[in-house]
Every structure is written in C-alpha cells, then in structure tokens.
Design an enzyme around this catalytic site. Structure first.
Site, PDB file in Angstrom:
ATOM      1  N   GLU A   1       0.881  -1.174   0.000  1.00 45.20           N
ATOM      2  CA  GLU A   1       0.000   0.000   0.000  1.00 45.20           C
ATOM      3  C   GLU A   1       0.914   1.218   0.000  1.00 45.20           C
ATOM      4  O   GLU A   1       1.690   1.431   0.926  1.00 45.20           O
ATOM      5  CB  GLU A   1      -0.888  -0.021   1.250  1.00 45.20           C
ATOM      6  CG  GLU A   1      -1.919   1.082   1.284  1.00 45.20           C
ATOM      7  CD  GLU A   1      -2.715   1.055   2.592  1.00 45.20           C
ATOM      8  OE1 GLU A   1      -2.985  -0.047   3.117  1.00 45.20           O
ATOM      9  OE2 GLU A   1      -3.040   2.142   3.089  1.00 45.20           O
TER      10      GLU A   1
ATOM     11  N   ASP B   1      -4.848  10.213   9.637  1.00 41.72           N
ATOM     12  CA  ASP B   1      -3.567   9.653  10.061  1.00 41.72           C
ATOM     13  C   ASP B   1      -3.059  10.268  11.349  1.00 41.72           C
ATOM     14  O   ASP B   1      -3.312  11.431  11.636  1.00 41.72           O
ATOM     15  CB  ASP B   1      -2.533   9.847   8.948  1.00 41.72           C
ATOM     16  CG  ASP B   1      -2.799   8.908   7.789  1.00 41.72           C
ATOM     17  OD1 ASP B   1      -2.894   7.692   8.031  1.00 41.72           O
ATOM     18  OD2 ASP B   1      -2.950   9.387   6.655  1.00 41.72           O
TER      19      ASP B   1
END
Lengths: 402, 264
Positions: free
Chosen positions: B47, B58
C-alpha cells in the site's frame, strides 16, 4: 426567533443533500461517518423543538446579552458619506459573535448525550466561547489551537485556561487555524462516542455550515428588526462582513440571502497583498477542492496540497471559505473584496479614534473596505463588527510604535 | 483480465500481509527501493501512500512521513514518473492510498487511467463518500479495472457494511478501532466486531488494519480475517533505521512473520 426557518426553496441555502450549488457535502473518513450522520439526522429536529428554542433564546438574552445594539456610527458615516450602522457583536459576552454558535451547539450536544467537547480556534474567540459554555454546563473542554496563534493570542489562551479548558497546541503544518482544525477532527475520530465537536465557523462537513449559520442567524434577524425601528425599513442597501471561514458573515447575511435588493459584500484577508505569497484571499487564490471534509474553494498547489495562508488576524488565517460563501461567490450573489494587513490596521485605528470602539483585527478588514465602496448619502450600510480588539492589543501596540 | 488483488485472494486465503509505505520517504527516490524490498521479503500487498499536507485520518507518524516526502519534493506527477515501468520488477498487487483533494486536482478520470497505465491495482481514498463514488466515479474505476477499497469500523452499521461490500472491490479494509493510524488501542476486545464481520458472509475478503505492529498483533488480526495491514510500525522502522532499506525491511518482515528480531 426562527432558527429553524424553512430554506428549502432558496438557491443560496443548503439543499437536502448538504450542498450549496457544487460546494458542501461531507467528505469524512468512515471513522467519522456515524458522528456526522447523527448530526445530519438530528440537528433540524432539535432546532425545531420549541423547548430547545426557548432555552437557546433565554441564554442568548440573559447570558450572552442579546440583542446586541445596532449602532448608528455618525462620525464614521460622515467620513464615508453614507448612513453606516455597526452590528455590535463585540458587546456580546466573551467579546465576539462566536458565543451565539457555542451556546446553540452546547445545548445540542447535551441533547445528543455527549459529555466531552472539543473545538478548534484561531484568534481564540471561538475557543473562549466554547470554554465559556462548557464551564456553564459543567462539561469537559479541549481546545486545539495552532502553536503560532497561542503566541499571538496570549490573553485568550489565559482566558480559556481560567475557564477550565485544556488548550492543546497544534504543531503540524503552518501551526495555525487549519492545523488546529485537523487536530480537532483527529481527536473526534479517536473519541467518536462521547465527544461533540463544536466547530466554530460555517465550514466543515454538512451539517456544520448550515447549523452554524442558523445559530448565527440571530444577527440578521436582529438587524431586520432593529433597522425597521431605526430606519423604518428592514433592508439595508449594503451588508458587509469579514470572511475567514465565514461564520459572522453567514449570520449577517442569513435572512437577506433571498432579498436581491440587499447588496452583500464579503471581505477576505489580503495579507501582504493578494499576489504577495502571503495572503488568505481564498476566492481569488483558490480553486475547488476539499478542506476539513467539505468541497469548497481552497488555496492549493497544482499538486492539490493545501497552501498555508497568511493574515495579520488569526481568525481570518484560513486557506478555505465555508461552502455557502463559495456558492455566494460563484453565483455572484455576494461581492468579494480583500483588505490587506495594513489597510485593516489603519481601519482599526480609525474606528478607535472616530467612534471610541477598538475593533477585532478580523472586523477591521470589513471596516477597511468602506473606502472602496461607491456609497451614496442615502445608502444604509450595515457592517458586522464581529468582535472587540482587546485580544489584538499586542498587535496594535506593536504597529503603533512603528 | 483479473486484477492482481483478486488473483492474490483467489490463491491465498490467510495470513496475507499488506504493508504501507509513504511514497518519497525516507528520501525522494526510495519509493521503488522500499517496494522492491517488501516484495523480496514476501509481503503480499504493497500500500503506497500518496503524501498529503493535511492527512486527517492519520496519526503523527504517518503525517510526519508525508510532510517529509513533500519536503523531499514528492508530488503525484513525480510518483507516476517513479512508477513508470515498475511492473518489470515488482509483481505483487500495489494499492495507492491517499486523500481525495490531490486526486480531484489531478482529475479523477485522468488519475484512474494513469493508475491503470502504470500498473496500480487498487485505490484507498478514505474521504471519498460512497454515494459520490457510486454516482460519479464507479464507472471510471470499473472501466480501468482499478479496485476501490472502502473502510469499515466497529461503529459501521450492518446495512452500511453490506452497501460498502456491494461497492468495494478487492477487499474491505476493517479498521480495528475507531481511531487515526498508529493509535495504540487495545485490539483484544474487538473479537465481537470481527466475528460480526465474518458472520455477514461478505463477498469481499476482509483485511484488518490500524494498531498492528508485531507478530502477536498480526497473528491476532490475521486469525479473524484474510490478513492484516501494517503502516505506522513500518514507517517508524524506516525512520529509525541506519542499516539501509533492504536490511531494515527484511528484519521488519521477518519479525512480523516469525517473531525473530525485536523491533524498537
């Protein structure tokens, strides 16, 4: 009061999918979907509830100190050759319009059964307003604020702490409002069940832009009534407000959006000049994009990275504008101007000397554009004086010495 | 032609290891070196994060890696340049993960076409709403055989999980707890959620992500799904490494698979 007014037929208010034209929506990661969906499904139901309205009105009147005066500024009027009224949001409890929204949202949060409140703040006005209502309701309060803003808005940081809030510095990116908002959203992602995010401006995912605009719409509702009393007519010729995210502007315009004869003016922060590389004039520098989960106009690079804006006022230092305002810009319903840091400073000194009112740096941007409007003596102008300048004294003193 | 992600899940049913790395990190031209090392050490899916200035979902570790990559000069155009011809050496499925704004700016159709042209198999765009995907972009993704992988969380209701399953291709990314990446939340009490996902008999395989950092957490997650996704722990390993990328990646993957080395 009519915060739950039916706007479904308006082309300037939010549609049933959360959009203003092509702007708006809710671009949230799945972790926030349930929270945002809960707000979307419940906010209008709560706002329509007569008990909620009663409680909200009561706090606005007896705690915030509303209605705020609509003051005919005679010396300012004489200077600019029109009849200029200042909507005195600076006289509200905590010193700015921000408290209207936080009172509404804390009551809403209680109805959702939330026990913890988070918020972002730029100039600190929204942080203080949030800390205030959290103290009032006995709720835990965490305020995210850019590290740079913590420095330049020290009095407001002290006030938030005295009110029992935890102030968390945002240290990423430009260390200002945009980054504080990122941190608040992250906190919300990590605490989805017990926490309500009191967003301070008319930006963010649907329903925030509409919800904040409705809580702030008390401003335009009062202007209508007060102007009727003082001028014999509800409608001014021109309405002016400053725009960062755009909450005071949304409140000032709300009941006038569908009154085409009222000219609407929005003033953005030009910073050191729109094309100087140090500006926050989003409509001129931005393109369509997504910031803080809403599709709107956004200052960004060709690569789609968000540009760090500049303004002398921490409250206007935002690389986007609320989706309602992006739509008002695109449809031409509102005229967008920009005021530089220098122009805003000059306007702040001028208002102080002409009217004995020290305005917030943000509001000074709106004042700075009176000189650029083609005004007739018969024009009735209403300018939203969104906040008072106490918090900006350090900036004012610094520039006075020069 | 079958997408590489579908081929993988058709042949391998368990312990699938998907590792996240940020493009252009630690240095601008490390992207392919990291990817090659991941493949060489038996990682099943890569990924690749497209750095963004404001990555909402995040935590600080991945955000810092993004900031560093951007400072290194990484852009979407640069990334596609780096990926030109990468299929000559790398065979495992590669997924791009990123936020919607840079993709919108590039142009969604142009972006998806470019992904297909360089050999990308799937995309994760956490802030793309399902309804907008369905109405505006689904046809573009399908035409280019690019899988769009959606996230589910413990708070996602069954009806919505089923809708996500109907729109997702490749696999479903099950976020182990409602959090940003790298948040150390206890995975122990998530069994009910994983069992619920299994009981729904979804058409897509499930991969579990968020909070996985070593063999124990990987095995725990992998026992409930087809496999698991690691991001923050790997970025930390790259960041703290002085041994060079190939050795660091080797040690990291060995630790996940066999619990051999002790990672900081």
């Amino acid at each position: 009061m009519d915060i739950a007014i039916d706007t479904s037929k308006s082309r300037y208010h939010v549609d049933k999918n959360g959009y203003y034209g092509r702007f708006g929506g809710a671009y949230v990661p799945e972790m926030l979907f349930p929270n945002v969906e809960e707000l979307q499904t419940k906010y209008m139901e709560v706002l329509r509830d007569p008990d909620f309205q009663k409680e909200f009105e009561d706090l606005l009147r007896n705690y915030v100190g509303r209605p705020s005066p609509l003051y005919h500024a005679k010396r300012l009027s004489a200077k600019y050759g029109a009849k200029i009224y200042l909507k005195r949001e600076d006289l509200n409890h905590t010193g700015a319009h921000k408290i209207n929204n936080t009172v509404g949202q804390i009551l809403f949060a209680k109805r959702l059964g939330k026990t913890r409140i988070i918020a972002e703040t730029g100039a600190g006005q929204h942080g203080v307003a949030t800390a205030t209502v959290c103290a009032l309701m006995g709720m835990e309060c965490v305020v995210y604020m850019g590290e740079i803003d913590i420095e330049r808005q020290a009095p407001n940081v002290a006030r938030m702490k005295m009110l029992g809030a935890t102030v968390v510095p945002a240290t990423s990116g430009s260390k200002t409002l945009k980054d504080a908002t990122n941190e608040a959203i992250r906190d919300w992602i990590n605490n989805p069940l017990d926490t309500h995010y009191i967003l301070g401006t008319a930006a963010g995912p649907h329903p925030y832009p509409d919800m904040v605009a409705r809580f702030q719409s008390v401003i335009s509702e009062e202007i209508k009534k007060q102007l009727k009393e003082q001028e014999g007519r509800e409608n001014p010729d021109i309405l002016i407000a400053c725009i960062g995210g755009g909450s005071n502007a949304a409140g000032t315009y709300f009941h006038y959006l569908d009154v085409p004869e009222v000219k609407i003016v929005a003033v953005e922060a030009g910073g050191k000049g729109v094309h100087s590389g140090f500006s926050a004039a989003t409509t001129q520098l931005g393109q369509i994009g997504i910031i803080h989960a809403a599709k709107t106009l956004l200052m960004q690079t060709d690569d789609g990275q968000i540009i760090e804006p500049h303004s002398i006022s921490a409250g206007l230092d935002y690389p986007g504008i609320g989706p309602m305002h992006a739509h008002l810009y695109e449809t031409g319903r509102a005229t967008f101007l920009d005021a530089t840091d220098e122009e805003a400073l000059a306007a702040a000194y001028e208002l102080s000397l002409l009217e004995g009112i020290i305005p917030a740096m943000e509001s000074a941007h709106a004042l700075a554009k009176l000189k650029d409007l083609e005004l007739k003596p018969s024009d009735v102008v209403v300018l939203c004086l969104s906040g008072r300048g106490d918090k900006d004294l350090n900036t004012y003193i610094k520039h006075m010495k020069k | 032609m079958q997408n590489r992600i579908d081929q993988l899940f058709a042949t391998k049913k368990q312990n699938i290891l998907n590792i996240y790395c940020t493009a252009g990190f630690p240095e601008l031209n490390d992207t392919l070196t990291v990817m090659k090392a991941l493949e060489d050490n038996g990682v099943d899916i890569i990924e690749l994060g497209m750095p963004f200035s404001d990555p909402l979902a995040d935590g600080p570790v991945i955000q810092d890696s993004s900031s560093r990559a951007l400072k290194n000069g990484m852009t979407i155009h640069k990334l596609f340049e780096q990926l030109e011809g990468f299929r000559d050496t790398i065979k495992v499925p590669v997924i791009l993960m990123g936020y919607l704004n840079p993709v919108l700016r590039y142009g969604v159709e142009a972006f998806v076409e470019k992904c297909a042209a360089v050999g990308i198999d799937g995309l994760i765009l956490p802030d793309l709403p399902m309804a907008e995907y369905e109405s505006d972009y689904k046809a573009i993704f399908e035409k280019n055989n690019i899988d769009l992988i959606f996230l589910v969380t413990p708070e996602t209701k069954e009806e919505r999980i089923r809708k996500i399953d109907s729109l997702s291709k490749g696999f479903i990314y099950a976020v182990s707890s409602s959090s940003t990446t790298g948040k150390d939340k206890n995975m122990g009490n998530q069994e009910e959620y994983f069992e619920k996902l299994n009981s729904l008999q979804l058409k897509n395989p499930v991969m579990i992500g968020f909070g996985i950092k070593d063999k124990a957490t990987f095995d725990a997650a992998a026992s409930h799904a087809s496999g698991a996704i690691i991001g923050t722990a790997f970025i930390k390993a790259l960041e703290n490494s002085s041994a060079g990328i190939p050795s660091t990646v080797k040690a990291f993957v060995e630790n996940i698979r066999e619990g051999k080395t002790i990672m900081i």
